[in-house]
Design a protein around this motif. Structure first.
Motif, PDB file in Angstrom:
ATOM      1  N   UNK A 156     -28.350   3.601  -9.817  1.00  0.00           N
ATOM      2  CA  UNK A 156     -26.969   3.120  -9.662  1.00  0.00           C
ATOM      3  C   UNK A 156     -26.151   4.069  -8.791  1.00  0.00           C
ATOM      4  N   UNK A 157     -26.231   5.382  -9.066  1.00  0.00           N
ATOM      5  CA  UNK A 157     -25.404   6.346  -8.333  1.00  0.00           C
ATOM      6  C   UNK A 157     -25.758   6.409  -6.852  1.00  0.00           C
ATOM      7  N   UNK A 158     -27.047   6.384  -6.530  1.00  0.00           N
ATOM      8  CA  UNK A 158     -27.448   6.370  -5.121  1.00  0.00           C
ATOM      9  C   UNK A 158     -27.029   5.051  -4.465  1.00  0.00           C
ATOM     10  N   UNK A 159     -27.259   3.942  -5.158  1.00  0.00           N
ATOM     11  CA  UNK A 159     -26.895   2.644  -4.605  1.00  0.00           C
ATOM     12  C   UNK A 159     -25.396   2.497  -4.403  1.00  0.00           C
ATOM     13  N   UNK A 160     -24.616   2.960  -5.375  1.00  0.00           N
ATOM     14  CA  UNK A 160     -23.158   2.905  -5.238  1.00  0.00           C
ATOM     15  C   UNK A 160     -22.701   3.801  -4.092  1.00  0.00           C
ATOM     16  N   UNK A 161     -23.399   4.943  -3.894  1.00  0.00           N
ATOM     17  CA  UNK A 161     -23.076   5.816  -2.768  1.00  0.00           C
ATOM     18  C   UNK A 161     -23.280   5.120  -1.434  1.00  0.00           C
ATOM     19  N   UNK A 162     -24.323   4.301  -1.341  1.00  0.00           N
ATOM     20  CA  UNK A 162     -24.569   3.530  -0.110  1.00  0.00           C
ATOM     21  C   UNK A 162     -23.428   2.548   0.128  1.00  0.00           C
ATOM     22  N   UNK A 163     -23.012   1.847  -0.908  1.00  0.00           N
ATOM     23  CA  UNK A 163     -21.906   0.902  -0.757  1.00  0.00           C
ATOM     24  C   UNK A 163     -20.632   1.622  -0.329  1.00  0.00           C
ATOM     25  N   UNK A 164     -20.352   2.772  -0.940  1.00  0.00           N
ATOM     26  CA  UNK A 164     -19.126   3.505  -0.596  1.00  0.00           C
ATOM     27  C   UNK A 164     -19.181   4.054   0.822  1.00  0.00           C
ATOM     28  N   UNK A 165     -20.376   4.421   1.281  1.00  0.00           N
ATOM     29  CA  UNK A 165     -20.488   4.933   2.645  1.00  0.00           C
ATOM     30  C   UNK A 165     -20.077   3.883   3.664  1.00  0.00           C
ATOM     31  N   UNK A 166     -20.177   2.596   3.294  1.00  0.00           N
ATOM     32  CA  UNK A 166     -19.747   1.498   4.146  1.00  0.00           C
ATOM     33  C   UNK A 166     -18.291   1.113   3.882  1.00  0.00           C
ATOM     34  N   UNK A 167     -17.623   1.852   3.003  1.00  0.00           N
ATOM     35  CA  UNK A 167     -16.239   1.534   2.664  1.00  0.00           C
ATOM     36  C   UNK A 167     -16.076   0.549   1.540  1.00  0.00           C
ATOM     37  N   UNK A 168     -17.153   0.220   0.836  1.00  0.00           N
ATOM     38  CA  UNK A 168     -17.109  -0.759  -0.259  1.00  0.00           C
ATOM     39  C   UNK A 168     -17.002  -0.024  -1.593  1.00  0.00           C
ATOM     40  N   UNK A 169     -15.793   0.014  -2.152  1.00  0.00           N
ATOM     41  CA  UNK A 169     -15.606   0.662  -3.446  1.00  0.00           C
ATOM     42  C   UNK A 169     -15.348  -0.341  -4.573  1.00  0.00           C
ATOM     43  N   UNK A 170     -15.189  -1.599  -4.219  1.00  0.00           N
ATOM     44  CA  UNK A 170     -14.823  -2.592  -5.236  1.00  0.00           C
ATOM     45  C   UNK A 170     -16.016  -3.030  -6.077  1.00  0.00           C
ATOM     46  N   UNK A 171     -17.154  -3.303  -5.416  1.00  0.00           N
ATOM     47  CA  UNK A 171     -18.288  -3.815  -6.187  1.00  0.00           C
ATOM     48  C   UNK A 171     -18.855  -2.799  -7.174  1.00  0.00           C
ATOM     49  N   UNK A 172     -18.936  -1.483  -6.833  1.00  0.00           N
ATOM     50  CA  UNK A 172     -19.327  -0.531  -7.879  1.00  0.00           C
ATOM     51  C   UNK A 172     -18.393  -0.573  -9.089  1.00  0.00           C
ATOM     52  N   UNK A 173     -17.091  -0.803  -8.837  1.00  0.00           N
ATOM     53  CA  UNK A 173     -16.133  -0.904  -9.937  1.00  0.00           C
ATOM     54  C   UNK A 173     -16.413  -2.142 -10.791  1.00  0.00           C
TER      55      UNK A 173
END
Length: 465
Positions: A156-173
């Motif tokens: 989860x943490x690595x995958x959420x980091x990938x999403x955030x690197x693209x500017x996506x912080x909503x879906x991890x939330x």
């Protein structure tokens, strides 16, 4: 370039607006993640047959678990930085390889740390002086179950980091909103219906870990999504080196950081189960503040990473000033509220008066001074986003870990009252003395990390000429 409909391009527009859009979902995400442990503590504190023992058992594992996991969570930071820089530089092929490498690295590390944690759980508790008997037995069982969930946690943490690197912080939330709710519901089911106490809350947390991992992997691997990663492309390719270059110093720094906390916990264990239970419960309160600070820190990493890749260095300075001012203002307000409401907050976790008063002391000292911690953390976040991890990590060891160890081993014994049969007043006095090592170390680190950040920014300006 891969299109992500939830993305935030951090290389353009108002720094304040982009910072808020990006950071607020991370704040809620991190708070939800912290609620895993907070819910564990609240449920056992209010529903267990022997709440003080159950709280002490759960709390005795926190520093040790963090010590074991922080190296691998540091690699997740490295993956975030590398992917953000490649995204900012619009290097799509290299970015895709880095994403596949990150996820395989998460799986390998999660399985490895899970096996080791299960094997050595009781030995690790013994090293910190966790009281022999029911507290250690329940703590070891809780820790073993939690370690079984680490593959899910790291994915989860690595995958959420990938999403955030693209500017996506909503879906991890959104993912953690769902899994956090599942965690709370299962806590009550396992503790009240099956009387599982510490083992029950651990099992609920592990199920939530794997639920979060499954959701983020679905986003990344879905053939109809925007990423469309493939199992056949998973490999430990050349992206491992830059990920490790940022992640290992970050992880080692966090491990040494956690080691200093383990030394503090060892001193706390000598003060008895009331102090251990109080510290465990109150830790959840300042941990919530820490998760808010980590949200700003994470935003700084992604923001600085994208702008470093795009060579927009002035925006990194604007980021540092904006994020620091926002965070300091927020924590000053929260600190004042925490100091005055500490006893009422503690009653959410326990009805035992001595534990309430001891825990309130920790909340007042740590939460009341948390604004001091902003400058070192956000300076480090900006530097790691620029790929500079070794010197900030070394400074953290020297300026935070070393002062804490010196305080525990030298200053605390000299200032503590102690005694063979201490009264509650002497116990409270000694506990407060021990806690002051936190704000003192934050202040020392703040000065050092600020000048380190300025050094790297001036160096970047010279290289850009």
């Amino acid at each position: 370039m891969t299109t992500v409909k939830n993305k935030t391009d951090l290389t353009q527009g108002s720094v304040l607006k982009k910072m808020l859009i990006f950071a607020i979902p991370i704040i809620f995400t991190n708070l939800l993640q912290q609620l895993y442990h907070t819910a564990d503590m609240a449920v056992v504190g209010n529903c267990a047959d022997e709440p003080t023992i159950a709280m002490a058992a759960v709390g005795s594992t926190t520093a040790i678990t963090a010590l074991c996991l922080n190296l691998f969570l540091g690699l997740a930071v490295g993956a975030n930085v590398v992917c953000a820089r490649l995204y900012g530089a619009k290097q799509e092929t290299e970015l895709r390889r880095a994403m596949h490498t990150s996820l395989l690295l998460a799986a390998v590390c999660g399985i490895g740390i899970g096996i080791l944690g299960v094997i050595f759980a009781e030995h690790l508790l013994a090293l910190t002086g966790t009281p022999v008997g029911v507290v250690r037995e329940q703590g070891a069982l809780y820790m073993r179950i939690i370690f079984l969930g680490q593959p899910g946690s790291l994915l989860y943490n690595f995958g959420a980091g990938i999403l955030r690197s693209h500017g996506d912080t909503k879906r991890p939330m959104y993912i953690l909103m769902t899994s956090g709710l599942v965690n709370v519901i299962l806590n009550f089911i396992f503790v009240l219906a099956f009387n599982m106490e510490s083992a029950g809350v651990a099992l609920a947390t592990v199920i939530s870990y794997y639920l979060s991992a499954a959701a983020v992997l679905w986003i990344l691997f879905s053939p109809h999504g925007e990423f469309r990663l493939r199992l056949s492309e998973l490999s430990l390719g050349k992206a491992v080196r830059p990920i490790a270059g940022v992640g290992i110093p970050s992880g080692l720094n966090s491990m040494v950081f956690s080691l200093s906390n383990v030394i503090i916990v060892a001193a706390l264990n000598k003060l008895g189960k009331d102090v251990l239970a109080a510290n465990s419960a109150a830790h959840n309160v300042d941990a919530i503040l820490y998760q808010v600070l980590v949200a700003f820190y994470t935003a700084c990493i992604s923001f600085a990473g994208q702008n470093y890749g795009a060579k927009k260095y002035d925006r990194i300075d604007k980021l540092w000033k904006t994020a620091t001012l926002m965070a300091i203002s927020l924590f000053l307000v929260i600190g004042v509220i925490s100091v005055f409401s500490a006893p009422w907050i503690m009653r959410l976790f326990t009805r035992e008066d001595p534990v309430v008063l001891l825990g309130a002391a920790r909340i007042a000292i740590l939460c009341g001074s948390y604004a001091i911690y902003v400058i070192p953390e956000l300076s480090i976040g900006c530097m790691r986003g620029m790929g500079k991890s070794v010197l900030p990590s070394a400074l953290n060891v020297v300026c935070i870990c070393v002062p804490r160890i010196i305080w525990v081993l030298l200053a605390y014994p000299a200032l503590a009252i102690g005694g063979a049969d201490p009264t509650f007043e002497t116990l409270l006095h000694d506990y407060k003395i021990l806690l002051w090592c936190y704000p003192i170390s934050w202040a020392i680190s703040g000065v050092a990390q600020f000048f380190c950040y300025r050094y790297y920014r001036k160096k970047l300006n010279r290289e850009a000429v």
